[in-house]
Design an enzyme around this catalytic site. Structure first.
Site, short mmCIF file in Angstrom:
data_model
loop_
_atom_site.label_atom_id
_atom_site.label_comp_id
_atom_site.label_asym_id
_atom_site.label_seq_id
_atom_site.Cartn_x
_atom_site.Cartn_y
_atom_site.Cartn_z
N ARG A 88 -9.74 0.73 8.42
CA ARG A 88 -8.95 -1.05 8.95
C ARG A 88 -9.66 -1.27 9.43
O ARG A 88 -9.59 -2.80 9.80
CB ARG A 88 -7.60 -0.74 9.57
CG ARG A 88 -5.94 -0.86 9.03
CD ARG A 88 -5.64 -1.32 9.79
NE ARG A 88 -3.84 -1.76 9.54
CZ ARG A 88 -3.29 -1.57 9.11
NH1 ARG A 88 -3.04 0.13 9.35
NH2 ARG A 88 -1.60 -1.69 9.30
N ARG A 141 11.52 -2.03 11.37
CA ARG A 141 10.11 -1.47 11.91
C ARG A 141 10.19 -3.18 12.61
O ARG A 141 10.38 -3.83 13.06
CB ARG A 141 9.22 -1.76 11.39
CG ARG A 141 8.66 -0.24 10.95
CD ARG A 141 7.76 -0.03 9.52
NE ARG A 141 6.63 -0.69 10.58
CZ ARG A 141 5.47 -0.46 9.49
NH1 ARG A 141 5.18 -0.30 8.29
NH2 ARG A 141 4.29 -1.78 10.51
N LYS A 170 0.99 -1.27 0.02
CA LYS A 170 0.19 -0.02 0.10
C LYS A 170 0.93 1.32 -0.11
O LYS A 170 0.68 2.20 -0.92
CB LYS A 170 -0.95 0.04 1.34
CG LYS A 170 -1.55 -1.06 1.49
CD LYS A 170 -2.95 -1.08 2.39
CE LYS A 170 -1.80 -1.26 3.86
NZ LYS A 170 -1.27 -2.51 4.51
N ARG A 221 -0.58 -9.73 12.98
CA ARG A 221 -0.45 -8.63 11.97
C ARG A 221 -1.45 -8.89 10.99
O ARG A 221 -3.00 -8.42 10.15
CB ARG A 221 -0.14 -7.26 11.58
CG ARG A 221 0.05 -6.63 12.71
CD ARG A 221 1.96 -5.71 12.74
NE ARG A 221 2.03 -5.59 11.21
CZ ARG A 221 3.16 -4.94 9.99
NH1 ARG A 221 4.44 -5.74 10.79
NH2 ARG A 221 3.03 -4.37 9.87
N ARG A 281 11.02 -5.92 4.41
CA ARG A 281 11.70 -3.96 4.72
C ARG A 281 11.90 -3.29 5.33
O ARG A 281 12.52 -3.67 6.66
CB ARG A 281 9.83 -4.09 5.45
CG ARG A 281 9.61 -2.89 5.32
CD ARG A 281 7.58 -2.06 5.29
NE ARG A 281 7.09 -3.18 6.20
CZ ARG A 281 5.37 -3.13 5.96
NH1 ARG A 281 5.08 -1.55 5.60
NH2 ARG A 281 5.39 -3.58 6.98
P1 ADP Z 1 0.94 -2.56 7.58
O1 ADP Z 1 0.57 -1.48 6.10
O2 ADP Z 1 2.86 -2.59 7.29
O3 ADP Z 1 0.20 -2.80 8.58
P2 ADP Z 1 0.67 0.61 8.86
O4 ADP Z 1 2.17 1.29 9.00
O5 ADP Z 1 -0.72 0.77 8.39
O6 ADP Z 1 1.01 -1.05 8.92
O7 ADP Z 1 0.49 0.39 10.59
C1 ADP Z 1 1.22 -0.02 11.94
C2 ADP Z 1 0.08 -0.56 12.73
O8 ADP Z 1 -0.37 1.08 12.64
C3 ADP Z 1 -0.63 -1.40 12.79
O9 ADP Z 1 -0.36 -2.34 13.13
C4 ADP Z 1 -1.70 -0.66 13.62
O10 ADP Z 1 -1.21 -0.38 15.06
C5 ADP Z 1 -1.64 0.69 13.34
N1 ADP Z 1 -2.77 1.32 12.20
C6 ADP Z 1 -2.48 1.78 11.39
N2 ADP Z 1 -3.44 2.73 10.65
C7 ADP Z 1 -4.15 2.04 11.82
C8 ADP Z 1 -5.80 2.00 11.65
N3 ADP Z 1 -6.53 2.19 10.95
N4 ADP Z 1 -6.57 1.48 12.75
C9 ADP Z 1 -5.89 1.47 13.47
N5 ADP Z 1 -4.89 0.75 13.89
C10 ADP Z 1 -3.75 1.06 12.71
P1 ADP Z 2 1.74 -1.84 3.43
O1 ADP Z 2 2.44 -0.30 3.17
O2 ADP Z 2 0.93 -2.40 2.91
O3 ADP Z 2 2.73 -2.64 4.54
P2 ADP Z 2 5.03 -1.71 2.08
O4 ADP Z 2 4.22 -0.80 0.94
O5 ADP Z 2 5.36 -1.76 2.76
O6 ADP Z 2 3.74 -2.08 2.49
O7 ADP Z 2 5.35 -2.26 1.31
C1 ADP Z 2 5.95 -3.93 1.88
C2 ADP Z 2 6.96 -4.14 1.45
O8 ADP Z 2 7.13 -4.96 -0.25
C3 ADP Z 2 8.66 -3.06 0.99
O9 ADP Z 2 9.93 -3.84 2.19
C4 ADP Z 2 8.85 -2.61 0.04
O10 ADP Z 2 9.57 -2.36 -0.76
C5 ADP Z 2 8.14 -4.58 -0.76
N1 ADP Z 2 7.14 -3.99 -2.33
C6 ADP Z 2 6.58 -3.77 -1.83
N2 ADP Z 2 5.64 -4.21 -3.64
C7 ADP Z 2 6.25 -5.05 -4.30
C8 ADP Z 2 6.12 -5.45 -4.93
N3 ADP Z 2 4.95 -5.70 -5.66
N4 ADP Z 2 6.62 -6.42 -5.56
C9 ADP Z 2 7.81 -6.52 -4.53
N5 ADP Z 2 8.40 -6.51 -3.32
C10 ADP Z 2 7.43 -5.12 -2.75
#
Ligand code: ADP
Ligand code: ADP
Ligand code: ZN
Length: 210
Positions: free
Chosen positions: A88, A156, A13, A167, A123
């Site tokens: 979410r 992270r 995302k 998660r 990541r």
């Molecule tokens: P990822 O896309 O890898 O799941 P995020 O960076 O979006 O991680 O979120 C990291 C953490 O921040 C989540 O695991 C949660 O604890 C919190 N968080 C982010 N967005 C939300 C949301 N919309 N509602 C509740 N918790 C959130």
């Molecule tokens: P989210 O925001 O959904 O948690 P990220 O954008 O942070 O996900 O992507 C998660 C990890 O995967 C990061 O390390 C990113 O660089 C890698 N990544 C994202 N998209 C792709 C893809 N299409 N193919 C391979 N690796 C990817």
């Protein structure tokens, strides 16, 4: 265009938001980044969120809804925005509806759980500007350094294996139902998240034209 990016943790995302934000010229609102910034600077919200976020749990709805509501009122969101990581839960989606905001499209980035674990374990994140990298698939120009702002990249805490499983569990239980919620509203677009980063972006932009 008011857009939501949906998908499991690590689906890509944030990566897609970075590209779409430039191509569509609208800001990205990442609740994850906002929460991590608050944790880092030790604000009251950050302290409240820390326990949840570091253990892979969702921060309570009312906290997140409050920060998104405030952010969406800012001027730069007038011509559209990309929500990354919000909503979410169904109550968060309902709160968005109550704010009187019309969502145009919801893009679900579809990636199976096995692939997610690989993505998340590699990541690396910049906690200063919010950019993300991957040790194999999206290397920075200089190892360990953010291309965009020059800060040191980190792994992270919530990207360590046990927390990722939690998660994913939270995602399936609380976030996945949003697919049906937005499909029922006729807003859902699904993209195959196992393609390359650029391919996913192009496919998404193509779907958004339709
Ligand atoms: P990822 O896309 O890898 O799941 P995020 O960076 O979006 O991680 O979120 C990291 C953490 O921040 C989540 O695991 C949660 O604890 C919190 N968080 C982010 N967005 C939300 C949301 N919309 N509602 C509740 N918790 C959130
Ligand atoms: P989210 O925001 O959904 O948690 P990220 O954008 O942070 O996900 O992507 C998660 C990890 O995967 C990061 O390390 C990113 O660089 C890698 N990544 C994202 N998209 C792709 C893809 N299409 N193919 C391979 N690796 C990817
Ligand atoms: Zn950076």
């Amino acid at each position: 265009m008011n857009l939501i990016l949906l998908g499991a943790p690590g689906a890509g995302k944030g990566t897609q938001a970075e590209i779409l934000c430039e191509r569509l010229n609208i800001p990205t609102i990442s609740t994850g980044n906002m929460i991590r910034e608050a944790m880092k600077s030790g604000t009251e919200m950050g302290l409240k969120a820390k326990e949840y976020a570091e253990n892979g749990k969702l921060v309570p709805d009312e906290v997140v809804i409050g920060i998104v509501d405030e952010r969406l009122r800012q001027d730069d969101c007038k011509n559209g925005f990309i929500l990354d990581g919000f909503p979410r839960t169904i109550p968060q989606a309902e709160a968005l509806d109550r704010m009187g905001i019309t969502i145009d499209r919801v893009v679900d980035i579809n990636v199976p759980d096995e692939v997610i674990t690989r993505r998340v374990s590699g990541r690396r994140a910049c906690l200063d500007c919010g950019s993300t990298y991957h040790i194999e698939t999206k290397k920075p120009n200089v190892e360990g350094i953010c291309d965009r702002c020059g800060s040191t990249l980190v792994q992270r805490k919530d990207d360590l294996p046990e927390t990722v499983l939690e998660r994913l569990h939270v995602y399936h239980a609380q976030t996945e139902p949003l697919r049906d919620y937005y499909a029922a509203a006729g807003k859902l677009l699904v993209v195959d998240g196992q393609q390359g980063i650029q391919e996913i972006a192009e496919q998404t932009l193509e779907l958004l034209k339709g």
